[in-house]
Enzyme design. Structure first.
Site, PDB file in Angstrom:
ATOM      1  N   GLU A 167       0.799  -1.226   0.000  1.00  0.00           N
ATOM      2  CA  GLU A 167       0.000   0.000   0.000  1.00  0.00           C
ATOM      3  C   GLU A 167       0.837   1.285   0.000  1.00  0.00           C
ATOM      4  OE1 GLU A 167      -2.841  -0.342   3.216  1.00  0.00           O
ATOM      5  OE2 GLU A 167      -3.939  -1.932   2.206  1.00  0.00           O
ATOM      6  N   GLU A 351      -5.978  -7.965  -0.366  1.00  0.00           N
ATOM      7  CA  GLU A 351      -6.597  -7.741   0.951  1.00  0.00           C
ATOM      8  C   GLU A 351      -8.056  -7.377   0.751  1.00  0.00           C
ATOM      9  OE1 GLU A 351      -4.881  -4.926   3.698  1.00  0.00           O
ATOM     10  OE2 GLU A 351      -2.863  -5.677   3.278  1.00  0.00           O
TER      11      GLU A 351
HETATM   12  O1  IFM Z   1      -4.662  -3.502   8.860  1.00  0.00           O
HETATM   13  C1  IFM Z   1      -4.534  -2.877   7.621  1.00  0.00           C
HETATM   14  C2  IFM Z   1      -3.339  -3.440   6.870  1.00  0.00           C
HETATM   15  O2  IFM Z   1      -2.161  -3.302   7.591  1.00  0.00           O
HETATM   16  C3  IFM Z   1      -3.182  -2.753   5.542  1.00  0.00           C
HETATM   17  N1  IFM Z   1      -4.406  -2.720   4.801  1.00  0.00           N
HETATM   18  C4  IFM Z   1      -5.600  -2.298   5.483  1.00  0.00           C
HETATM   19  C5  IFM Z   1      -5.761  -3.072   6.773  1.00  0.00           C
HETATM   20  C6  IFM Z   1      -7.041  -2.611   7.497  1.00  0.00           C
HETATM   21  O3  IFM Z   1      -6.975  -1.258   7.813  1.00  0.00           O
END
Ligand code: IFM
Length: 437
Positions: A167, A351
């Site tokens: 990210e 994710e």
């Molecule tokens: O927990 C985070 C993760 O570290 C990165 N993506 C989003 C998740 C939820 O906020």
């Protein structure tokens, strides 16, 4: 669940994700201090000043956690290695205990039939590098590439896939412009430098891993669907700019060799010297692209300085994070990334999941509904012809949700943060049933 494994193409990877600082316990095994330790120790940054010293104690309980993934019927585990565990000072002498840990972990995955999907940087910058300016320092691309070499010399022969950075928007914008994450800066010059250096770091780390012969290399970006807050042209412009710095900036660098013009109107005066010459480095050929997706935002204009926009509350049902539930956004981004940027590369949902105030013994039906809707959106994209190759649930365990501490529960498995006991939730059991062969 509304789906079973047989609804997906052969070889489709169902995975769960975690990250090192959020679960391992950074006070164990010789890990160095990270900028999250100092950020959390500074009053006002993190709820109850919670930190990752123990987290889920995955450092000691990793076998139980891998067993739970195997029992769930997953194909892969998306995990991250901690820069500060591998290189406590960020550079120099590696921590053998840390390398041994990841070596055991990867072997443990393979022994259980789980494909290791590794990310090298999920936000735990060693403090020694933070002292040198962290992501603001152009040298970070070399530091990251050197770290990539050290860890991949140890595990790179056995991983299924690897990505340098999780990210980029959070690493750069959220942390250097909005100040919500470590290092907690609110400075446009710092943000512009970090936006560019996450990508030069990505490029150099990819080069380092290719040089070692590591296979299946990709990038993982996060996406939020930006709705204008109302029907005015000003709100449309505001939402477009939010889409620019969040969704188009990093893909532009990675796949088009250029940054979007609307974003550069604000960032150009603050960019590091010579940034225009770095696109050959940034645009290293990739084997796949990962999308992290959770929500949409409603964006309204403001009178303030560039980017002159703000988020306002939207009407849809929300998760424990206050995030609206908008599965159509995932369908949109899978098609949009494929058509405009990756053009045929395998895409992974790297994710997706929701936070919910779960209690043991109370079924997390809301999470089952959320996952059904989002997995359904990915299925629609596959039907449209988008080459979606895997789906990763965030997260395996309830864990450290950064500035929000331990109270936002994203796990398929409940963690009692006093006893560290793991208890699979109803969503875990529903997924196990759906994924059974
Ligand atoms: O927990 C985070 C993760 O570290 C990165 N993506 C989003 C998740 C939820 O906020």
């Amino acid at each position: 669940m509304d789906f079973t494994r047989s609804d997906f193409p052969e070889g489709f990877q169902f995975a769960a994700a975690t990250s090192s600082y959020q679960i391992e316990g950074h006070s164990f095994g010789g890990a160095g201090k990270t900028h999250w330790d100092t950020f959390a120790a500074t009053p006002g940054n993190v709820v109850r000043a919670e930190h990752g010293d123990i987290a889920c104690d995955h450092y000691h309980r990793w076998e139980e956690d891998l067993d739970l993934m195997q029992a769930m019927g997953l194909d892969a585990y998306r995990f991250s290695t901690s820069w500060a565990r591998v290189l406590p000072d960020g550079r120099g002498t590696p921590n053998q205990e840390g390398l041994d840990f990841y070596d055991r972990l990867v072997d443990g995955m393979l022994a259980r039939g789980l494909n290791p999907m590794v990310t090298l940087y999920h936000w735990e910058l060693p403090v020694a590098l933070a002292d040198l300016g962290g992501w603001r320092n152009p040298d970070i691309s070399h530091w990251l590439a050197d770290y990539a070499t050290v860890i991949m010399e140890r595990i790179g022969d056995r991983v299924f896939s690897a990505a340098p950075i999780n990210e980029p928007w959070c690493v750069a914008w959220l942390s250097h412009f909005m100040g919500h994450h470590a290092p907690g800066l609110r400075d446009i010059r710092a943000a512009a430098h970090a936006m560019h250096h996450v990508l030069t770091g990505h490029g150099r780390a990819i080069q380092a891993m290719r040089a070692l012969g590591v296979k299946n290399l990709g990038a993982v970006c996060n996406f939020e669907y930006a709705h204008p807050a109302d029907d005015t042209p000003q709100a449309a412009v505001a939402a477009q700019l939010y889409d620019g710095h969040y969704n188009r900036f990093f893909l532009g660098g990675l796949f088009h060799g250029a940054y979007p013009q609307d974003v550069m109107q604000g960032l150009a005066p603050h960019m590091p010297k010579g940034w225009e010459n770095d696109f050959a480095l940034i645009g290293q050929p990739l084997d796949w692209c990962g999308l992290n997706y959770y929500t949409c935002k409603r964006i309204a204009p403001t009178d303030g300085a560039w980017p002159a926009h703000t988020e306002v509350a939207g009407p849809l049902p929300k998760t424990q994070m206050g995030w609206e539930i908008y599965p159509d956004g995932l369908h949109h981004f899978l098609g949009w990334v494929h058509e405009n940027y990756t053009k045929g590369l395998p895409l992974y949902v790297t994710e997706n999941g929701m936070a919910h105030p779960d209690q043991i013994g109370v079924p997390d039906q809301a999470r089952i509904d959320y996952l059904n809707a989002h997995v359904g959106a990915a299925r629609r994209a596959i039907k449209d012809g988008v080459p979606v190759a895997g789906y990763t649930f965030w997260s395996l365990l309830d864990n450290y949700e950064w500035a929000l501490g331990y109270e936002k529960r994203f796990g398929l498995i409940h963690v009692d943060f006093d006893t560290l006991d793991r208890t699979p939730k109803a969503s875990y059991h529903a997924l196990a049933k759906a994924l059974a062969r």
